[in-house]
Design an enzyme around this catalytic site. Structure first.
Site, mmCIF file in Angstrom:
data_model
loop_
_atom_site.group_PDB
_atom_site.id
_atom_site.type_symbol
_atom_site.label_atom_id
_atom_site.label_comp_id
_atom_site.label_asym_id
_atom_site.label_seq_id
_atom_site.Cartn_x
_atom_site.Cartn_y
_atom_site.Cartn_z
ATOM 1 N N ARG A 270 0.469 0.749 7.009
ATOM 2 C CA ARG A 270 -0.438 -0.353 7.323
ATOM 3 C C ARG A 270 0.016 -1.087 8.584
ATOM 4 O O ARG A 270 -0.800 -1.531 9.384
ATOM 5 C CB ARG A 270 -0.464 -1.329 6.143
ATOM 6 C CG ARG A 270 -1.651 -2.247 6.086
ATOM 7 C CD ARG A 270 -1.540 -3.289 4.955
ATOM 8 N NE ARG A 270 -0.904 -2.823 3.755
ATOM 9 C CZ ARG A 270 -1.541 -2.320 2.694
ATOM 10 N NH1 ARG A 270 -2.850 -2.197 2.709
ATOM 11 N NH2 ARG A 270 -0.858 -1.929 1.626
ATOM 12 N N TYR A 271 1.318 -1.239 8.757
ATOM 13 C CA TYR A 271 1.893 -1.930 9.914
ATOM 14 C C TYR A 271 2.681 -0.909 10.722
ATOM 15 O O TYR A 271 3.229 0.053 10.167
ATOM 16 C CB TYR A 271 2.854 -3.039 9.458
ATOM 17 C CG TYR A 271 2.266 -4.020 8.480
ATOM 18 C CD1 TYR A 271 1.503 -5.098 8.906
ATOM 19 C CD2 TYR A 271 2.487 -3.865 7.110
ATOM 20 C CE1 TYR A 271 0.973 -6.000 7.999
ATOM 21 C CE2 TYR A 271 1.957 -4.766 6.195
ATOM 22 C CZ TYR A 271 1.205 -5.825 6.642
ATOM 23 O OH TYR A 271 0.690 -6.716 5.737
ATOM 24 N N ARG B 120 6.669 0.051 9.661
ATOM 25 C CA ARG B 120 7.114 0.318 8.283
ATOM 26 C C ARG B 120 6.059 1.069 7.496
ATOM 27 O O ARG B 120 4.866 0.951 7.777
ATOM 28 C CB ARG B 120 7.502 -0.984 7.577
ATOM 29 C CG ARG B 120 6.417 -2.048 7.560
ATOM 30 C CD ARG B 120 7.073 -3.424 7.378
ATOM 31 N NE ARG B 120 6.132 -4.515 7.249
ATOM 32 C CZ ARG B 120 5.619 -5.183 8.278
ATOM 33 N NH1 ARG B 120 5.887 -4.839 9.521
ATOM 34 N NH2 ARG B 120 4.801 -6.195 8.068
ATOM 35 N N CYS C 7 5.814 3.029 -14.496
ATOM 36 C CA CYS C 7 6.650 1.825 -14.529
ATOM 37 C C CYS C 7 7.254 1.687 -15.918
ATOM 38 O O CYS C 7 6.688 2.189 -16.894
ATOM 39 C CB CYS C 7 5.809 0.571 -14.256
ATOM 40 S SG CYS C 7 4.886 0.636 -12.714
ATOM 41 N N CYS D 20 2.399 -4.515 -16.231
ATOM 42 C CA CYS D 20 2.073 -5.931 -16.116
ATOM 43 C C CYS D 20 0.553 -6.064 -16.179
ATOM 44 O O CYS D 20 -0.169 -5.315 -15.518
ATOM 45 C CB CYS D 20 2.600 -6.474 -14.789
ATOM 46 S SG CYS D 20 4.324 -6.020 -14.489
ATOM 47 N N CYS E 268 -1.341 -6.430 -12.825
ATOM 48 C CA CYS E 268 -0.885 -5.531 -11.754
ATOM 49 C C CYS E 268 -1.967 -5.258 -10.712
ATOM 50 O O CYS E 268 -3.095 -4.931 -11.049
ATOM 51 C CB CYS E 268 -0.439 -4.204 -12.370
ATOM 52 S SG CYS E 268 0.007 -2.979 -11.129
ATOM 53 N N ARG F 27 -1.943 -2.755 -8.722
ATOM 54 C CA ARG F 27 -2.193 -1.309 -8.612
ATOM 55 C C ARG F 27 -2.527 -0.726 -9.990
ATOM 56 O O ARG F 27 -2.250 0.431 -10.258
ATOM 57 C CB ARG F 27 -0.982 -0.590 -8.009
ATOM 58 C CG ARG F 27 -0.718 -0.953 -6.568
ATOM 59 C CD ARG F 27 0.137 0.088 -5.826
ATOM 60 N NE ARG F 27 0.267 -0.292 -4.438
ATOM 61 C CZ ARG F 27 1.395 -0.740 -3.884
ATOM 62 N NH1 ARG F 27 2.501 -0.848 -4.606
ATOM 63 N NH2 ARG F 27 1.431 -1.087 -2.615
ATOM 64 N N ASP G 4 -3.902 -10.768 -6.627
ATOM 65 C CA ASP G 4 -4.903 -9.928 -5.963
ATOM 66 C C ASP G 4 -6.148 -9.769 -6.828
ATOM 67 O O ASP G 4 -6.134 -10.049 -8.029
ATOM 68 C CB ASP G 4 -4.286 -8.559 -5.654
ATOM 69 C CG ASP G 4 -3.176 -8.658 -4.629
ATOM 70 O OD1 ASP G 4 -3.409 -9.300 -3.576
ATOM 71 O OD2 ASP G 4 -2.079 -8.121 -4.878
ATOM 72 N N ASP H 234 -2.592 -11.087 0.263
ATOM 73 C CA ASP H 234 -2.916 -9.778 0.814
ATOM 74 C C ASP H 234 -4.421 -9.760 1.034
ATOM 75 O O ASP H 234 -5.196 -9.837 0.069
ATOM 76 C CB ASP H 234 -2.505 -8.674 -0.171
ATOM 77 C CG ASP H 234 -1.308 -7.899 0.335
ATOM 78 O OD1 ASP H 234 -1.425 -7.298 1.425
ATOM 79 O OD2 ASP H 234 -0.270 -7.905 -0.345
ATOM 80 N N LYS I 55 -1.008 -8.841 5.136
ATOM 81 C CA LYS I 55 -0.621 -10.107 4.523
ATOM 82 C C LYS I 55 -0.856 -11.281 5.467
ATOM 83 O O LYS I 55 -0.707 -11.133 6.686
ATOM 84 C CB LYS I 55 0.867 -10.065 4.151
ATOM 85 C CG LYS I 55 1.185 -9.081 3.042
ATOM 86 C CD LYS I 55 2.670 -9.071 2.738
ATOM 87 C CE LYS I 55 2.933 -8.252 1.490
ATOM 88 N NZ LYS I 55 2.443 -6.865 1.601
#
Ligand code: SF4
Length: 347
Positions: free
Chosen positions: A89-90, A93, A102, A106, A109, A111, A272, A309, A316
């Site tokens: 995205r950037y 990185r 996981c 959560c 979450c 995702r 999100d 985000d 971000k």
């Protein structure tokens, strides 16, 4: 609540006593994975309907409500994925998502449509080769961020293999892990795991995801201390969640605990627009008021950056309330007590 094995189904939630009325939860489980480790189950108070640990991990019927603004890929990972497992995205990185499982699932979450047994799975050998090749071919990539899923569910042997391959890429200088493991399954953090995390020979960062002070147990503190003592640089990651941490006392205690445990506060995420999570979302006005209140209350060491985000994959943005306005060398700036001052001063 004592559980000796991870809880992964509605039947196990009922058997463990974490849920008394399972009506309708089958429909939730069909959409979103369930996962509660013994360490997390021990922190949940099933007699308290407002328990912040239960809110984070025990599924509820509220998850069946999807609002029009929610979306399966809320932060636009897929928009920036040139090869399977990479999000670029950037410029400097990439995310490397080697695994989409996981230790816990959560309920908020971001995702949630990608993780779990029905999620995107683990990269195959061929896909991992292509992902590593992509990183090697792009010499602008300074930092590789292992996320997922939770990368620390991989065995130390598998992690070591990935790290050794990153070791051979000269332009990568930083390897960062994003994980909930030190808090939700601290027994996984041992000398073998630490050796694997550092095996690239790069500078290793690890973002510890925790949302409530109760997540700092003696066991999680031990895991975090082992990482800190080994020279892994630790930063924090939290999500601002209604019913979990949306009050200044809880946020202040959480951020101070990060600092006390040698974890530098980093990001406090605005939740999100993930499907079925509207019951967790606070308004941005409320979030700004909370981080402003934190400024007046706790040390500069303990201040997180409040982050949104931007949906659609636009990255971000820092969204803490601005304390300065004006132009042409004449500004008004607000201090930590809410009093405004002119800058430069007139007197
Ligand atoms: S550990 Fe992270 S990726 Fe996994 S369910 Fe929780 S928030 Fe999602």
């Amino acid at each position: 609540m004592t559980a000796h094995r991870p809880i992964k189904s509605v039947a196990e939630l009922v058997a463990s006593g974490l849920v008394s009325d399972a009506t309708g939860l089958g429909a939730v489980a069909a959409k979103y994975a369930i996962g509660i480790t013994p360490a997390v189950a021990a922190l949940i108070d099933p007699t308290n309907p407002d328990d912040p640990m239960a809110h984070q991990f025990v599924p509820t019927l509220a998850e069946l409500v999807t609002t029009p603004d929610e979306r399966a890929d809320p932060i636009g990972d897929l928009t920036h994925s040139p090869v399977e497992g990479i999000v670029h995205r950037y410029p400097d990185r990439v995310l490397l998502k080697a695994v989409h499982v996981c230790p816990v699932y959560c309920r908020f979450c971001f995702r949630r449509e990608m993780v779990g047994p029905q999620g995107l799975g683990t990269l195959t050998g061929v896909e991992l080769d292509a992902a590593i090749a992509y990183i090697a071919e792009h010499d602008e990539i300074w930092e590789v961020i292992l996320t997922g899923g939770d990368p620390l569910v991989l065995s130390p042997r598998r992690l070591m293999q990935i790290m050794q391959r990153l070791a051979g890429i000269e332009h990568v200088k930083i390897v960062r892990f994003h994980t909930r493991v030190p808090v939700v399954e601290p027994e996984r953090v041992d000398a073998d795991m630490v050796a694997a995390l550092k095996a690239s020979g790069k500078t290793t960062y690890l973002a510890v995801h925790a949302n409530h002070p109760r997540e700092f147990t003696p066991e999680s503190r031990r895991a975090i201390a082992l990482l800190a003592d080994s020279g892994v640089a630790l930063i924090s990651q939290s999500v601002l969640l209604k019913g979990v941490n949306n009050d200044v006392e809880t946020l202040a205690a959480l951020m101070k605990l990060f600092v006390e445990n040698r974890v530098q506060p980093y990001y406090l995420h605005h939740p999100d627009l993930a499907p079925g999570t509207s019951h967790f979302r606070v308004s941005i006005d409320e979030g700004q008021a909370l981080v402003t209140a934190l400024r007046g209350r706790i040390s500069g060491l303990a201040q997180p950056t409040y982050i949104l985000d931007i949906p659609g994959g636009h990255g971000k943005a820092e969204i803490g309330a601005s304390v300065i306005s004006g132009s042409d060398g004449c500004f008004t700036v607000r201090d930590w007590q809410g009093v405004t001052h002119q800058y430069p001063p007139k007197d």
